[in-house]
Scaffold this active site. Structure first.
Site, mmCIF file in Angstrom:
data_model
loop_
_atom_site.group_PDB
_atom_site.id
_atom_site.type_symbol
_atom_site.label_atom_id
_atom_site.label_comp_id
_atom_site.label_asym_id
_atom_site.label_seq_id
_atom_site.Cartn_x
_atom_site.Cartn_y
_atom_site.Cartn_z
ATOM 1 N N ASN A 9 0.813 -1.024 0.032
ATOM 2 C CA ASN A 9 0.095 0.031 0.006
ATOM 3 C C ASN A 9 0.815 1.232 0.094
ATOM 4 O O ASN A 9 1.538 1.638 0.974
ATOM 5 C CB ASN A 9 -0.836 0.030 1.177
ATOM 6 C CG ASN A 9 -1.804 1.172 1.474
ATOM 7 O OD1 ASN A 9 -2.059 2.045 0.447
ATOM 8 N ND2 ASN A 9 -2.582 1.311 2.631
ATOM 9 N N LYS A 11 0.142 3.993 -0.100
ATOM 10 C CA LYS A 11 -0.590 5.546 0.203
ATOM 11 C C LYS A 11 -0.514 6.760 -0.408
ATOM 12 O O LYS A 11 -0.617 6.621 -1.694
ATOM 13 C CB LYS A 11 -0.032 5.675 1.775
ATOM 14 C CG LYS A 11 -0.295 4.191 2.664
ATOM 15 C CD LYS A 11 0.182 4.548 4.217
ATOM 16 C CE LYS A 11 -0.170 3.045 5.023
ATOM 17 N NZ LYS A 11 0.094 3.057 6.300
ATOM 18 N N HIS A 95 -9.431 0.904 5.142
ATOM 19 C CA HIS A 95 -7.887 1.136 5.834
ATOM 20 C C HIS A 95 -8.438 2.118 7.333
ATOM 21 O O HIS A 95 -9.077 2.973 6.979
ATOM 22 C CB HIS A 95 -7.209 1.708 4.807
ATOM 23 C CG HIS A 95 -5.697 1.657 5.392
ATOM 24 N ND1 HIS A 95 -5.367 2.554 6.267
ATOM 25 C CD2 HIS A 95 -4.791 0.736 5.305
ATOM 26 C CE1 HIS A 95 -4.033 2.404 6.668
ATOM 27 N NE2 HIS A 95 -3.468 1.320 5.869
ATOM 28 N N GLU A 97 -6.726 4.354 8.090
ATOM 29 C CA GLU A 97 -6.349 5.961 7.784
ATOM 30 C C GLU A 97 -7.697 6.686 6.923
ATOM 31 O O GLU A 97 -7.992 7.712 7.185
ATOM 32 C CB GLU A 97 -5.011 6.082 6.742
ATOM 33 C CG GLU A 97 -3.873 5.886 7.774
ATOM 34 C CD GLU A 97 -2.505 5.440 7.126
ATOM 35 O OE1 GLU A 97 -2.614 5.282 5.884
ATOM 36 O OE2 GLU A 97 -1.786 4.799 7.637
ATOM 37 N N GLU A 165 -4.761 -5.068 10.673
ATOM 38 C CA GLU A 165 -3.952 -3.688 11.013
ATOM 39 C C GLU A 165 -4.041 -3.174 12.083
ATOM 40 O O GLU A 165 -4.714 -2.440 12.206
ATOM 41 C CB GLU A 165 -3.938 -3.125 9.663
ATOM 42 C CG GLU A 165 -3.688 -3.668 8.236
ATOM 43 C CD GLU A 165 -3.044 -2.591 7.570
ATOM 44 O OE1 GLU A 165 -2.182 -2.781 6.677
ATOM 45 O OE2 GLU A 165 -3.543 -1.357 7.131
ATOM 46 N N GLY A 171 3.067 2.227 10.625
ATOM 47 C CA GLY A 171 4.019 3.246 10.448
ATOM 48 C C GLY A 171 4.833 3.544 11.651
ATOM 49 O O GLY A 171 5.354 4.739 11.772
ATOM 50 N N SER A 210 3.889 -2.191 10.200
ATOM 51 C CA SER A 210 5.358 -2.215 10.324
ATOM 52 C C SER A 210 6.076 -3.846 9.863
ATOM 53 O O SER A 210 7.310 -3.988 10.419
ATOM 54 C CB SER A 210 5.809 -1.773 11.782
ATOM 55 O OG SER A 210 5.375 -0.602 12.126
HETATM 56 P P1 13P Z 1 3.260 0.153 7.564
HETATM 57 O O1 13P Z 1 3.953 -0.892 6.930
HETATM 58 O O2 13P Z 1 4.309 1.511 6.916
HETATM 59 O O3 13P Z 1 3.282 0.095 8.960
HETATM 60 O O4 13P Z 1 1.893 0.587 7.093
HETATM 61 C C1 13P Z 1 0.833 -0.455 7.197
HETATM 62 C C2 13P Z 1 -0.566 -0.142 6.380
HETATM 63 O O5 13P Z 1 -0.990 0.746 6.772
HETATM 64 C C3 13P Z 1 -0.603 -0.846 4.989
HETATM 65 O O6 13P Z 1 -1.822 -0.767 4.921
#
Ligand code: 13P
Length: 249
Positions: A9, A11, A95, A97, A165, A171, A210
């Site tokens: 992803n 983002k 997601h 976010e 997640e 992150g 992560s």
């Molecule tokens: P990270 O791998 O940067 O922690 O992000 C995970 C994520 O949100 C994938 O959708």
């Protein structure tokens, strides 16, 4: 046996120059066993070009969100049909976010899953608890309620993917422990089995948060973990390919 899926992803990252990363991942996959599916979800602006760049490889391209309806007066939105038209095969929905930044409810996410099916895309449905929910012992209740609300009844008989997640692991460099991942993934499999009898053992359940080359081998070895949804480490072809390698070794 569920075929693993290693999904990136990106983002809100990725400009035209990043097509080199798509090409490098596609080329790299050719040198590795064809024992897992592989996907990158770049921003909308790159989907068509990325799908073209990955055309002759095993790398699939997908999107990070879609609207619930096919077309119409929704300024700034992108439909599942448009993603499919651009060459996308998957779409991430729900997601954390998007749940946080855009106030997406479980009901909206369920409608987006329906949109994905309508357009012939495979939805990757994300669930996950916040740190305060984990600390107050609500993890399983939160996951159960998100699954109940975000997966529509019409998913019965359809191919879809679930991604766990934990919000506190995204992150942050903080990774859920093997025990934490195992507990939640086992529960997700149980819930899917109750809701979609006979189908639960076909649904990949990904871990995200992560994940990187150093921790991927142990996370991907956990029972009921059928792949990863990777943010930061999917931006570098070598890191992402190392995670793919861990999924097929
Ligand atoms: P990270 O791998 O940067 O922690 O992000 C995970 C994520 O949100 C994938 O959708």
């Amino acid at each position: 046996m569920i075929r693993p899926l290693i999904a990136g992803n990106w983002k809100m990252n990725g400009l035209e120059a990043w097509l080199e990363v798509i090409e490098a991942i596609g080329d790299g996959l050719n040198k590795q066993p064809d024992a897992a599916d592989c996907l990158i979800c770049p921003p909308f602006t790159m989907i068509a070009a990325a799908a073209k760049a990955a055309d002759k490889t095993r790398l699939n391209i997908g999107a990070q969100d879609c609207h619930t309806v096919a077309n119409g007066a929704h300024t700034g939105d992108i439909s599942a049909e448009m993603i499919a038209d651009a060459g996308g095969k998957y779409v991430i929905v729900g997601h954390s976010e998007r749940r946080a930044d855009h106030g997406e409810s479980d009901a909206t996410i369920a409608a987006k899953v329906e949109a994905a099916f309508r357009a012939g895309l495979t939805p990757i449905i994300c669930v996950g608890e916040t740190l305060s929910e984990r600390e107050s012992g609500e993890t399983i209740a939160v996951i159960s309620s998100q699954l109940a609300g975000s997966i529509p009844a019409s998913a019965f008989g359809q191919h879809f993917v679930v991604a766990y997640e934990p919000v506190w692991a995204i992150g942050t460099g903080k990774v859920a422990s093997v025990e934490q991942v195992e507990e939640v993934h086992d529960k997700i499999r149980e819930i899917l089995g109750e809701r979609f009898p006979g189908q639960a053992n076909e649904t990949p359940i990904l871990y995200g948060g992560s994940m990187k080359p150093s921790n991927a081998p142990e996370l991907l070895a956990v029972g009921n973990v059928n792949g990863g949804l990777i943010g930061g480490a999917s931006l570098k072809a070598d890191d992402f390919l190392s995670i793919y390698a861990a999924s097929v070794s």
